[in-house]
Design an enzyme around this catalytic site. Structure first.
Site, PDB file in Angstrom:
ATOM      1  N   ARG A 170      67.390   0.397 -72.655  1.00  0.00           N
ATOM      2  CA  ARG A 170      66.566   1.537 -72.221  1.00  0.00           C
ATOM      3  C   ARG A 170      67.523   2.692 -71.934  1.00  0.00           C
ATOM      4  NH1 ARG A 170      61.578   2.281 -68.162  1.00  0.00           N
ATOM      5  NH2 ARG A 170      60.675   1.241 -69.966  1.00  0.00           N
ATOM      6  N   HIS A 212      58.599   4.460 -77.509  1.00  0.00           N
ATOM      7  CA  HIS A 212      58.468   3.280 -76.630  1.00  0.00           C
ATOM      8  C   HIS A 212      57.666   2.206 -77.381  1.00  0.00           C
ATOM      9  CE1 HIS A 212      58.540   0.922 -73.141  1.00  0.00           C
ATOM     10  NE2 HIS A 212      57.744   1.581 -72.336  1.00  0.00           N
ATOM     11  N   GLN A 216      55.899  -1.013 -75.716  1.00  0.00           N
ATOM     12  CA  GLN A 216      54.695  -0.669 -74.968  1.00  0.00           C
ATOM     13  C   GLN A 216      53.468  -0.677 -75.876  1.00  0.00           C
ATOM     14  OE1 GLN A 216      54.295   0.098 -71.549  1.00  0.00           O
ATOM     15  NE2 GLN A 216      52.177  -0.186 -72.180  1.00  0.00           N
ATOM     16  N   ASP A 263      49.373   9.257 -70.092  1.00  0.00           N
ATOM     17  CA  ASP A 263      50.655   8.799 -69.533  1.00  0.00           C
ATOM     18  C   ASP A 263      51.078   9.859 -68.521  1.00  0.00           C
ATOM     19  OD1 ASP A 263      53.114   7.562 -69.085  1.00  0.00           O
ATOM     20  OD2 ASP A 263      54.010   8.207 -70.990  1.00  0.00           O
ATOM     21  N   CYS A 277      50.385   3.269 -69.722  1.00  0.00           N
ATOM     22  CA  CYS A 277      51.514   2.333 -69.746  1.00  0.00           C
ATOM     23  C   CYS A 277      52.066   2.043 -68.359  1.00  0.00           C
ATOM     24  CB  CYS A 277      52.611   2.876 -70.653  1.00  0.00           C
ATOM     25  SG  CYS A 277      53.349   4.418 -70.070  1.00  0.00           S
ATOM     26  N   ARG A 286      52.705  -6.914 -71.569  1.00  0.00           N
ATOM     27  CA  ARG A 286      54.114  -6.612 -71.865  1.00  0.00           C
ATOM     28  C   ARG A 286      54.900  -7.915 -71.936  1.00  0.00           C
ATOM     29  NH1 ARG A 286      56.400  -1.746 -70.810  1.00  0.00           N
ATOM     30  NH2 ARG A 286      58.010  -2.611 -72.152  1.00  0.00           N
TER      31      ARG A 286
HETATM   32  N1   CP Z   1      55.551   0.970 -69.015  1.00  0.00           N
HETATM   33  C1   CP Z   1      56.855   0.774 -68.763  1.00  0.00           C
HETATM   34  O1   CP Z   1      57.696   0.743 -69.654  1.00  0.00           O
HETATM   35  O2   CP Z   1      57.155   0.621 -67.451  1.00  0.00           O
HETATM   36  P1   CP Z   1      58.609   0.571 -66.813  1.00  0.00           P
HETATM   37  O3   CP Z   1      59.191   1.949 -66.893  1.00  0.00           O
HETATM   38  O4   CP Z   1      58.373   0.145 -65.388  1.00  0.00           O
HETATM   39  O5   CP Z   1      59.449  -0.407 -67.567  1.00  0.00           O
HETATM   40  N1  NVA Z   2      56.637   8.574 -70.731  1.00  0.00           N
HETATM   41  C1  NVA Z   2      57.145   7.791 -69.634  1.00  0.00           C
HETATM   42  C2  NVA Z   2      56.952   6.345 -69.885  1.00  0.00           C
HETATM   43  C3  NVA Z   2      57.429   5.433 -68.799  1.00  0.00           C
HETATM   44  C4  NVA Z   2      57.246   3.988 -69.119  1.00  0.00           C
HETATM   45  C5  NVA Z   2      58.606   8.111 -69.445  1.00  0.00           C
HETATM   46  O1  NVA Z   2      59.329   8.236 -70.443  1.00  0.00           O
HETATM   47  O2  NVA Z   2      59.052   8.258 -68.308  1.00  0.00           O
END
Ligand code: CP
Ligand code: NVA
Length: 309
Positions: A110, A137, A140, A228, A267, A295
């Site tokens: 990540r 992502h 997700q 989101d 998400c 997930r």
């Molecule tokens: N939806 C998601 O990826 O959540 P986190 O940022 O908590 O991993």
């Molecule tokens: N769009 C959000 C998703 C988090 C899971 C971000 O990138 O912070």
């Protein structure tokens, strides 16, 4: 000789492989119903395998679902954060990839830097999984497709609406629309439209994806409504963003514009009173907790696919 099976983005992956991952995740979920969360699955195809999960940014769901998923499959996880690795002191991504490939069987990253993800995959000799970048992502969206299908049957042919920021999750939703063959309508303010290359790709690949600046138009008669956070990780100018995005909030009135049994997806993490109201996310049409749970099951499907098990 073919290289490792990376899970980088849905647009690069074969639709049949993505479908197989979802179907496997559904079977995996069913097979362990009722077992304690820490119990190893009846079959343990990743016995002896190690995942290194690298986090340059915060995470709750991705971190815990990959870790628990590996344990349930009989494997182990090592969670590393950017600042505790030499990567944080300037060791190159390529060298990190080469070294970690000698220690572990699969990598998950990540990071906001999509180029880091690609560099890691280029130099790793084990599979690399995209655990979110600023651009996409994909894991997700796999859980989201699974969730919709659990509640409403096959996603093919359904109408899905997105209202809010044209962000990383929205980009992967476009990829999913093409790979899983559903119609997608995206409503964003002019300032926060989705990257045009993603829409171009959808157009070139037969996608039924339309964009608008009117959330009411996007949501009308939709089967599912997505939103989101209005302020993603790494984004600045919070106040201005919230002001511009406010008309795109999913309220009970906006959701009522969709089909009467439309599903609400997010998400997470969510911010009640910003991208949606509390009565929407906590209401009867919301499937966000199943979405979060899935997930876990889908990560297991992804890990097994990457490791060719
Ligand atoms: N939806 C998601 O990826 O959540 P986190 O940022 O908590 O991993
Ligand atoms: N769009 C959000 C998703 C988090 C899971 C971000 O990138 O912070």
């Amino acid at each position: 000789m073919t290289g490792p099976r990376h899970f980088l983005d849905l647009d690069r992956l074969d639709a049949a492989d993505l479908r197989a991952i979802i179907e496997r995740a559904k079977r995996i979920k069913e097979a362990r119903a009722g077992l304690p969360k820490g119990a190893v699955d009846p079959q343990t195809p990743l016995d002896g395998h190690i995942l290194a999960a690298l986090f340059e940014r915060e995470s709750t769901r991705t971190r815990v679902s990959f870790d628990v998923g590996m344990r349930q499959l009989g494997g182990r996880t090592m969670v590393l954060t950017g600042d505790e690795m030499q990567l944080g002191r300037g060791e190159s991504v390529a060298d990190t990839a080469r070294v970690l490939s000698r220690f572990v069987d699969v990598l998950m990253l990540r990071t906001l830097r999509h180029d880091y993800l690609l560099e890691l995959a280029e130099h790793a000799s084990v599979p690399v999984i995209n655990g979110l970048t600023q651009l996409t992502h994909p894991c997700q969206l796999m859980a989201d497709v699974m969730t919709i299908e659990e509640h409403r049957g096959p996603i093919a042919g359904k109408v899905v609406a997105w209202t809010g920021d044209g962000n990383n999750v929205c980009a992967s939703l476009v990829h999913a629309a093409v790979k899983f063959d559903f119609e997608l309508r995206i409503a964003t303010p002019k300032k926060y439209v989705l990257r045009p290359d993603v829409l171009d790709w959808a157009g070139e690949n037969g996608g039924r994806v339309t964009t608008t600046n009117d959330p009411w138009e996007a949501v009308k008669n939709a089967d599912c409504v997505f939103t989101d956070t209005f302020v993603s990780m790494g984004q600045t100018g919070r106040e201005k963003r919230l002001e511009r995005l406010a008309p795109f909030r999913v309220t009970a009135r906006l959701l009522a514009e969709a089909k009467p049994d439309a599903l609400f997806l997010h998400c997470l993490p969510a911010h009640r009173g910003e991208e949606m109201d509390a009565d929407v996310i906590d209401g009867p049409q919301s499937v966000v907790w199943d979405e979060a749970e899935n997930r876990l099951h889908v990560q297991k499907g992804i890990l097994l696919w990457c490791l060719e098990k």
